[in-house]
Design a protein around this motif. Structure first.
Motif, mmCIF file in Angstrom:
data_model
loop_
_atom_site.group_PDB
_atom_site.id
_atom_site.type_symbol
_atom_site.label_atom_id
_atom_site.label_comp_id
_atom_site.label_asym_id
_atom_site.label_seq_id
_atom_site.Cartn_x
_atom_site.Cartn_y
_atom_site.Cartn_z
ATOM 1 N N PRO A 1 -8.018 -4.030 5.354
ATOM 2 C CA PRO A 1 -6.577 -4.310 5.434
ATOM 3 C C PRO A 1 -5.757 -3.062 5.758
ATOM 4 O O PRO A 1 -4.757 -3.143 6.472
ATOM 5 C CB PRO A 1 -6.219 -4.842 4.045
ATOM 6 N N LEU A 2 -6.202 -1.906 5.268
ATOM 7 C CA LEU A 2 -5.474 -0.670 5.574
ATOM 8 C C LEU A 2 -5.605 -0.305 7.051
ATOM 9 O O LEU A 2 -4.630 0.119 7.687
ATOM 10 C CB LEU A 2 -5.974 0.476 4.692
ATOM 11 N N SER B 1 -2.540 -0.386 9.646
ATOM 12 C CA SER B 1 -2.229 0.825 10.414
ATOM 13 C C SER B 1 -2.114 0.519 11.903
ATOM 14 O O SER B 1 -1.231 1.045 12.589
ATOM 15 C CB SER B 1 -3.308 1.886 10.200
ATOM 16 N N ALA B 2 -2.995 -0.342 12.394
ATOM 17 C CA ALA B 2 -2.931 -0.706 13.813
ATOM 18 C C ALA B 2 -1.632 -1.457 14.126
ATOM 19 O O ALA B 2 -0.975 -1.181 15.141
ATOM 20 C CB ALA B 2 -4.139 -1.566 14.174
ATOM 21 N N VAL B 3 -1.243 -2.390 13.270
ATOM 22 C CA VAL B 3 0.005 -3.128 13.478
ATOM 23 C C VAL B 3 1.197 -2.183 13.366
ATOM 24 O O VAL B 3 2.148 -2.258 14.158
ATOM 25 C CB VAL B 3 0.126 -4.306 12.488
ATOM 26 N N VAL C 1 7.478 -2.772 4.581
ATOM 27 C CA VAL C 1 7.574 -2.556 3.136
ATOM 28 C C VAL C 1 6.263 -2.954 2.460
ATOM 29 O O VAL C 1 5.749 -2.229 1.597
ATOM 30 C CB VAL C 1 8.766 -3.341 2.544
ATOM 31 N N GLY C 2 5.694 -4.084 2.844
ATOM 32 C CA GLY C 2 4.432 -4.524 2.254
ATOM 33 C C GLY C 2 3.289 -3.575 2.567
ATOM 34 O O GLY C 2 2.461 -3.260 1.702
ATOM 35 N N PHE C 3 3.238 -3.095 3.803
ATOM 36 C CA PHE C 3 2.175 -2.163 4.185
ATOM 37 C C PHE C 3 2.321 -0.839 3.450
ATOM 38 O O PHE C 3 1.340 -0.287 2.941
ATOM 39 C CB PHE C 3 2.181 -1.939 5.702
ATOM 40 N N LEU C 4 3.535 -0.318 3.384
ATOM 41 C CA LEU C 4 3.739 0.945 2.673
ATOM 42 C C LEU C 4 3.471 0.778 1.175
ATOM 43 O O LEU C 4 2.959 1.711 0.533
ATOM 44 C CB LEU C 4 5.142 1.473 2.925
ATOM 45 N N VAL D 1 5.623 0.808 15.966
ATOM 46 C CA VAL D 1 6.253 2.091 16.290
ATOM 47 C C VAL D 1 6.222 2.323 17.794
ATOM 48 O O VAL D 1 7.215 2.769 18.391
ATOM 49 C CB VAL D 1 5.555 3.246 15.536
ATOM 50 N N GLY D 2 5.108 1.993 18.432
ATOM 51 C CA GLY D 2 5.016 2.150 19.881
ATOM 52 C C GLY D 2 5.998 1.258 20.624
ATOM 53 O O GLY D 2 6.628 1.683 21.595
#
Length: 90
Positions: free
Chosen positions: A66-67, A71-73, A38-41, A78-79
């Protein structure tokens, strides 16, 4: 010294994240993974919706890191979830 635009960006980011976390908590789905997502989105949406059209201030260029890290995290989460599902199906 932070500019008013930086404060506005930070407030929008904070409010979006808090609103998302409160929504997760109200439906009983609050986990660390969901809170990160939620924080990333919220960061992606806030950065996209408040992006200037013609000139990019220096402080906005620093949002790239930070973006990229988020994205990497996100891709790692997801992986990991995909791998869990694939292994459970075997």
């Amino acid at each position: 010294m932070p500019t008013p635009r930086q404060y506005r960006f930070l407030r929008a980011q904070l409010y979006a994240t808090l609103l998302g976390v409160a929504g997760l908590a109200s439906v009983g789905a609050l986990t660390l993974e969901h809170a990160f997502l939620v924080g990333f989105l919220a960061l992606v949406a806030t950065a996209t919706l408040t992006a200037p059209v013609h000139v990019t201030p220096p402080w906005r260029r620093r949002l790239r890191w930070p973006l990229l890290l988020g994205s990497a995290v996100f891709l790692a989460l997801v992986g990991a979830r995909t791998l869990e599902k694939l292994l459970a199906a075997l």
